[in-house]
Structures are given as structure tokens and as C-alpha cells.
Design an enzyme around this catalytic site. Structure first.
Site, mmCIF file in Angstrom:
data_model
loop_
_atom_site.group_PDB
_atom_site.id
_atom_site.type_symbol
_atom_site.label_atom_id
_atom_site.label_comp_id
_atom_site.label_asym_id
_atom_site.label_seq_id
_atom_site.Cartn_x
_atom_site.Cartn_y
_atom_site.Cartn_z
ATOM 1 N N HIS A 186 -43.718 10.975 2.840
ATOM 2 C CA HIS A 186 -42.554 11.534 2.149
ATOM 3 C C HIS A 186 -42.819 12.925 1.607
ATOM 4 O O HIS A 186 -42.048 13.856 1.798
ATOM 5 C CB HIS A 186 -42.248 10.651 0.932
ATOM 6 C CG HIS A 186 -40.997 9.877 1.098
ATOM 7 N ND1 HIS A 186 -39.888 10.405 1.682
ATOM 8 C CD2 HIS A 186 -40.682 8.618 0.745
ATOM 9 C CE1 HIS A 186 -38.941 9.505 1.691
ATOM 10 N NE2 HIS A 186 -39.397 8.386 1.131
ATOM 11 N N ARG A 293 -37.437 12.948 26.756
ATOM 12 C CA ARG A 293 -38.320 12.049 27.509
ATOM 13 C C ARG A 293 -37.981 10.608 27.114
ATOM 14 O O ARG A 293 -38.514 10.098 26.125
ATOM 15 C CB ARG A 293 -39.784 12.340 27.187
ATOM 16 C CG ARG A 293 -40.316 13.656 27.749
ATOM 17 C CD ARG A 293 -41.798 13.798 27.414
ATOM 18 N NE ARG A 293 -42.472 14.746 28.280
ATOM 19 C CZ ARG A 293 -42.742 16.009 27.943
ATOM 20 N NH1 ARG A 293 -42.391 16.469 26.768
ATOM 21 N NH2 ARG A 293 -43.373 16.798 28.788
ATOM 22 N N GLU A 429 -41.103 18.828 40.431
ATOM 23 C CA GLU A 429 -42.473 18.605 39.969
ATOM 24 C C GLU A 429 -43.431 18.434 41.140
ATOM 25 O O GLU A 429 -44.637 18.296 40.958
ATOM 26 C CB GLU A 429 -42.531 17.330 39.117
ATOM 27 C CG GLU A 429 -41.555 17.332 37.961
ATOM 28 C CD GLU A 429 -41.676 16.100 37.089
ATOM 29 O OE1 GLU A 429 -42.420 16.154 36.119
ATOM 30 O OE2 GLU A 429 -41.014 15.084 37.393
ATOM 31 N N ASP A 453 -46.605 18.661 35.928
ATOM 32 C CA ASP A 453 -46.888 17.939 37.168
ATOM 33 C C ASP A 453 -46.940 18.861 38.379
ATOM 34 O O ASP A 453 -47.744 18.652 39.280
ATOM 35 C CB ASP A 453 -45.831 16.847 37.392
ATOM 36 C CG ASP A 453 -46.177 15.602 36.588
ATOM 37 O OD1 ASP A 453 -47.358 15.198 36.597
ATOM 38 O OD2 ASP A 453 -45.277 15.041 35.938
ATOM 39 N N ARG A 463 -54.142 15.868 36.069
ATOM 40 C CA ARG A 463 -53.945 16.536 34.788
ATOM 41 C C ARG A 463 -54.716 15.874 33.641
ATOM 42 O O ARG A 463 -54.793 16.414 32.545
ATOM 43 C CB ARG A 463 -52.446 16.664 34.454
ATOM 44 C CG ARG A 463 -51.720 15.370 34.237
ATOM 45 C CD ARG A 463 -50.196 15.562 34.298
ATOM 46 N NE ARG A 463 -49.550 15.544 32.995
ATOM 47 C CZ ARG A 463 -48.242 15.501 32.796
ATOM 48 N NH1 ARG A 463 -47.402 15.498 33.835
ATOM 49 N NH2 ARG A 463 -47.729 15.469 31.607
ATOM 50 N N CYS A 500 -39.031 22.700 31.951
ATOM 51 C CA CYS A 500 -39.324 21.913 30.745
ATOM 52 C C CYS A 500 -40.805 21.573 30.622
ATOM 53 O O CYS A 500 -41.206 20.860 29.714
ATOM 54 C CB CYS A 500 -38.470 20.661 30.711
ATOM 55 S SG CYS A 500 -38.710 19.628 32.159
HETATM 56 C C1 PEP Z 1 -43.739 18.063 33.506
HETATM 57 O O1 PEP Z 1 -44.337 17.409 34.353
HETATM 58 O O2 PEP Z 1 -43.856 19.296 33.386
HETATM 59 C C2 PEP Z 1 -42.847 17.399 32.555
HETATM 60 C C3 PEP Z 1 -42.050 18.072 31.757
HETATM 61 O O3 PEP Z 1 -42.904 16.054 32.525
HETATM 62 P P1 PEP Z 1 -44.076 15.205 31.828
HETATM 63 O O4 PEP Z 1 -44.987 16.161 31.130
HETATM 64 O O5 PEP Z 1 -43.376 14.273 30.913
HETATM 65 O O6 PEP Z 1 -44.682 14.539 33.004
HETATM 66 MG MG MG Z 2 -43.696 15.379 34.759
#
Ligand code: PEP
Ligand code: MG
Length: 569
Positions: A186, A293, A429, A453, A463, A500
Site C-alpha cells: 500500500h 498478453r 514473429e 520471437d 531466447r 510490440c
Molecule cells: C514478441 O515475441 O516479440 C512478443 C511481443 O511476444 P512474446 O514476448 O509474448 O512472445
Molecule cells: Mg512472441
């Protein structure tokens, strides 16, 4: 130097004010119930008026939703259940009111603290706060009132209750350091919204700090320096001033459009994981949500896939919260490293190359259908864009789109209202999809490039693997070419292209992405204002020329150099 968790940014230099609560020694005594009930009555009345007064002071600096905590306290102080249980104990056991209050309070706190839900667990703090005030009032002890501070101080305490933070006078309370608490406690949340620097979880501070000691609170790093040298004071004064200057400058960007010096407009939007994140996006000047997400909704669920109504409520909350601004919601992206408690995926040699994301949804169309129905029902409450993750081929996109069309037709036949401006897009991706973007854009309304990705699949570098992490090179010309193909492919058919992945919020990448023609940049909320300041200072024409050179470079290092030169860094 003491170390803690930076909970609310800034630097404060002042004297220590130790906030120590009265120590109550409550023992069980036999007592006359009638007398005790009268005492209890008076203590409840004073507690209510105390909280009302604190709320009044707090209302000068807090927003309506933050004042809600005091309404919760008032509700508790007026709660017949709490009061009834204490009265019951006084009458049945013929004990003193403070003892009965303590017993009932301890039991309630224990129940709340053992709850699964983190939000409910944190409510135990509210019960402690209200019942402590009640006990002090029963014992005739005053709780120190921070509203009466009259010189600049850094408050040092074990923890601050919502009443404490609510009565802080910002003119004198320059910051606080607490022994306990985390970023979501809080006091930390309140500190952020009051914009008072705070460091929480500083072990040993109460013992080390003495009232009146000079202190530096570095809530950028999460450190506390007691009795600093004059050199340290000078150093941190400069650090604080620099931070304030930057913060003010960034604030000015909040309601501005994101537009280059030569008039090229883009959208800067936020990535979120739950409806609660919407507030942060708006506070940071986000022009929409570029990635919700949704898998977090599925991962949070304990024993089954979340049902249609649960999902509908979450999607609707986001759309309503964003108040007509565009919201891109990604359909379930599960598999790979993301597991569910209630579902066992088939063992695979390479889970990241296996049944992940849309591939899973196209196998389990029942689960996909539930999500699409929830999304479509929510679409009546704002501007919704839906996107499918991990699309590799035109065939996959068409199949997923067919599921969407079927769900839509089904709902319309049921007489359910759905939005008429829903856009259905495709995440890029996988390199195969990037290369074929000009074909995919015939079917998709928009693209969003998931670089996290896209880099992994282009470089064939997991990754999650540390030894090959050097291959995470979003600025490698090979990646820039794929990004260019994707953006050009979208534009060829009059569609828009966003990004994104983490790259979208990277300050060095922004100029080249702008130059490549990216239309929407989606990033963590706290990066938005910085990105806007960067983009609003760039010339689109110049960045376009630079981007043309960048795709002709040999290495990521060369690209980085080129970008830095183009923005004078
Ligand atoms: C990405 O792969 O760049 C993405 C936004 O998705 P995530 O990181 O959730 O796999
Ligand atoms: Mg992704």
C-alpha cells in the site's frame, strides 16, 4: 549505506523523522460488559471521526480512486460484523474492550493473510490499520499525525499504513524509508501516486537512524545514506535536480501527439498483462494498448481454462478503461516456456518450435472459440483489434480468421451485440511470415511485429539460452530487412504495421523504426514518454534516408553507429 527497494522514484535530502506508533500493552481483564460496551461505542465513534478527518486532509493530495482506501476503512469502522464480534466477546467472556478488539482483529487478519488472492491478502493491512486505531482510542493513546509536520523530513518507519501516507503533507514529507514492504505494498503504491520518493524494505533502518540525523534517500537506486558527507550531499542534490528536470520535461509530453518535426504521426501505445495495467498506460500518455498478453489470464487460473464470462469481464474492463482508444488483444500464446497448471502439453524436443500460440488454438478450437466469443462480446465496449500470435503461413491466418468469423456469426445469431469496427491482425514473429507479408496483408487488417520471437527464429537462437544471447541482435541488418519487408508489405495493401516486441521501446532502435515507416510502437508504459520525446525531436525524412542506409550495413554495430550519428549521440 543501507539498501532497500526503490518504490517511488526521486531523491530526498532532509532530517530523519522516526514515526513510531504507540506501544500498546493489552492484557485480558475481567470487566463489566455494560461499561466496556460504552467504551467501545465511544472508541468506534472516535475512530470514524479520525478516519474522516484523515480522508479530508488526504483529499487535497490524492485522487478519488486512492481515497477509496479510506472509504474501505470507514466501512470497516462501521461494519456491524466486526463490531458485533467484539461486542459478543465482551458480553460472553466479560472481558475488557481492548482485549476483545485485539482477539477479533487478530483472527480477522489471520483469515485475510491466509487467502490465496494477493489483493485479499493485502486487505489484512487495512484491518490492522483500523483496529489499531480503535485499540489506541480504547487505551487513550494518540497516534502521531503526520499532517502536523512543520519542517522537511524523511520519514523512517517500520511500515506506513494507508492512514499515515494519506496524512502526509508533501511540503514537509520529502520521502520515506520503511523496514518492510515491497513494490506492491500500500505504502509503495501511495508513494508513487503522491510522487514522494520512497525506499521500502530497508532492513535495520529503524535501529540505525536517529531522530534529526541528516539523511539522503536515493529512491532511484533504492539506497539510504545516514549522516552523509558534504560531498555526498552535493552529489545527490545534483542527482535529484537532474531527475526532477527530466520528469517535468517528460510530463509535458503526456498529452502531446507523437509526431516527427516534419509532421509524420505515429502511435505510442502500451503493452499490458492485465486490466490493472491500463491505468499506468493512461498515466504515461499511452495512445492505446498495442499488446494485451492474454496468457496471463490463463496462467493465473488454478484449475481450468478461464470461462467465457471471466474473459469477457477482463477484456471489457480494458476496453472501457481505455475509453475508445484502440486496444490490441492477442489471442492465447501458450506453450514454449509458458505452461498451465491444469493442462499438460505433449513432450516435444523443441517446445519453441512446437505446439505454441495459434498452433495450439488451431488444434484446440474449443478453447479458441471461447476466447473469440469473449473478445467479440467485449468488442461492443470500445475499439478492439484482435491478433493471432506465431502465424507462419497464409493458410494458418485464414484458418484462424475463419474461427473468428464463425464465432462472430454465432453471436450475431444469438442476438448478442458485437462491435462493427473490429480489426483482425497478424503478429509477425516468424521469418516466413515477414517474407510473405505483402501476401498476408491481403487478409489481415494489420500487423504487429513480435521482435522477441522474430529475432529468436531468424537467428535460430533460443531466447532463453544465455550462451547464445549475443545473437539477440534486433539491429542486425538481417532483422531490419525483415522488418522493412513487413512494413512495406502491410502498406502495399493499405494496412498499418505496429511492433510490440521489446525493440519498439528501445531508444536507439526508435529512429530507424520510424524511418522504416513503422506506424505503431507498443512498449512498457514507463517507456512511452521517453519514446515520445525522442520521436518528436526527429525528422522523418532524415530517418527515412538513414534507414535506407541501415538495411545496407553489414553488422548490427554499424547500424548502431549510423543511428547514433543521425541523432547526434
Ligand atoms: C514478441 O515475441 O516479440 C512478443 C511481443 O511476444 P512474446 O514476448 O509474448 O512472445
Ligand atoms: Mg512472441
Amino acid at each position: 549505506m543501507l539498501k532497500g527497494i526503490a518504490a517511488s522514484s526521486g531523491v530526498a535530502i532532509a532530517k530523519v523523522y522516526k514515526l513510531q506508533q504507540p506501544v500498546l500493552e493489552i492484557v485480558r481483564k475481567d470487566a463489566d460488559p455494560e461499561e466496556e460496551l460504552k467504551k467501545l461505542d465511544a472508541a468506534f465513534a472516535k475512530t470514524v471521526s479520525d478516519v474522516e478527518r484523515i480522508k479530508e486532509v488526504a483529499s487535497k493530495s490524492l485522487k478519488a480512486e486512492e481515497l477509496a482506501v479510506f472509504d474501505a476503512h470507514l466501512m470497516m469502522a462501521n461494519d456491524p460484523e466486526l463490531r458485533g464480534q467484539i461486542e459478543e466477546m465482551i458480553k460472553n467472556d466479560k472481558v475488557n474492550a481492548e482485549y476483545a478488539t485485539e482477539q477479533v482483529a487478530n483472527m480477522m487478519v489471520m483469515i485475510f493473510e491466509s487467502m490465496e488472492d494477493a489483493y485479499m491478502r493485502e486487505r489484512a493491512a487495512d484491518i490492522k490499520d483500523v483496529t489499531f486505531r480503535l485499540k489506541c482510542n480504547l487505551c487513550g493513546k494518540e497516534i502521531p499525525n503526520l499532517a502536523t509536520l512543520n519542517e522537511p523530513v524523511v520519514i523512517v518507519a517500520k511500515d506506513l499504513t494507508p492512514s499515515d501516507t494519506g496524512s502526509l503533507n508533501k511540503e514537509f514529507a520529502k520521502g520515506f524509508a520503511t523496514e518492510i514492504g515491497g513494490r506492491t505494498s500500500h505504502s509503495a503504491i501511495m508513494a508513487r501516486s503522491l510522487e514522494i520518493p520512497a525506499v521500502v524494505g530497508v532492513k535495520g533502518i529503524l535501529e540505525e537512524a536517529q531522530d534529526g540525523d541528516p539523511v539522503i534517500l536515493d529512491a532511484l537506486e533504492g539506497t539510504v545514506i545516514l549522516n552523509p558527507t558534504p560531498e555526498q550531499v552535493a552529489e545527490f542534490e545534483a542527482k535529484g535536480a537532474e531527475y526532477q528536470k527530466e520528469k517535468e520535461a517528460l510530463k509535458a509530453m503526456k498529452d502531446q501527439p507523437s509526431v516527427s518535426t516534419d509532421g509524420h504521426k505515429v502511435l505510442l501505445v502500451g503493452n499490458i498483462g492485465s486490466p490493472a495495467d491500463v491505468e499506468g498506460v493512461l498515466e504515461n500518455g499511452g495512445e492505446g494498448v498495442g499488446l494485451f498478453r492474454t496468457e496471463f489470464l490463463y496462467m493465473k487460473s488454478e484449475d481450468d481454462f478461464p470461462d467465457e464470462d471471466t474473459q469477457f469481464a477482463a477484456y471489457k474492463a480494458v476496453l472501457e478503461g481505455m475509453n475508445g482508444k484502440p486496444v490490441v488483444i492477442r489471442t492465447l500464446d501458450i506453450g514454449g516456456d509458458k505452461k498451465l497448471k491444469y493442462y499438460t502439453f505433449e513432450e516435444e524436443m523443441n517446445p519453441f518450435l512446437g505446439v505454441r500460440a495459434v498452433r495450439f488454438c488451431l488444434i484446440r478450437k474449443d478453447i479458441f472459440r471461447t476466447q473469440l466469443r469473449a473478445l467479440l462480446r467485449a468488442s461492443a465496449f470500445g475499439k478492439l483489434c484482435i491478433m493471432f500470435p506465431m502465424i507462419a503461413t497464409v493458410g494458418e491466418f485464414k484458418e484462424a480468421k475463419q474461427c473468428y468469423d464463425d464465432a462472430r456469426a454465432e453471436l450475431i445469431a444469438e442476438g448478442v451485440k458485437v462491435g462493427d469496427d473490429v480489426e483482425v491482425g497478424c503478429m509477425i514473429e516468424i521469418p516466413a511470415a515477414a517474407v510473405l507479408a505483402d501476401k498476408l496483408s491481403k487478409y489481415a487488417d494489420f500487423f504487429s511485429i513480435g521482435t522477441n520471437d522474430l529475432v529468436q527464429y531468424s537467428m535460430a537462437a533460443d531466447r532463453m539460452s544465455e550462451p547464445v544471447s549475443y545473437l539477440y541482435q534486433p539491429l542486425n541488418p538481417s532483422l531490419l530487412r525483415l522488418i522493412k519487408m513487413t512494413i512495406d508489405g502491410a502498406h502495399k495493401n493499405g494496412k498499418w504495421c505496429g511492433m510490440c516486441g521489446e525493440m519498439a521501446g528501445d531508444e536507439i532502435a526508435a529512429p530507424v523504426l520510424l524511418g522504416l515507416g513503422l506506424d505503431e510502437f507498443s512498449m512498457s508504459a514507463t517507456s512511452i514518454l521517453r519514446a515520445r520525446r525522442m520521436i518528436n525531436g526527429l525528422s522523418y525524412a532524415e530517418m527515412k534516408a538513414m534507414a535506407e542506409k541501415a538495411v545496407e550495413c553489414d553488422t548490427a554495430e554499424e547500424v548502431t553507429e549510423l543511428i547514433k550519428n543521425s541523432i547526434g549521440k
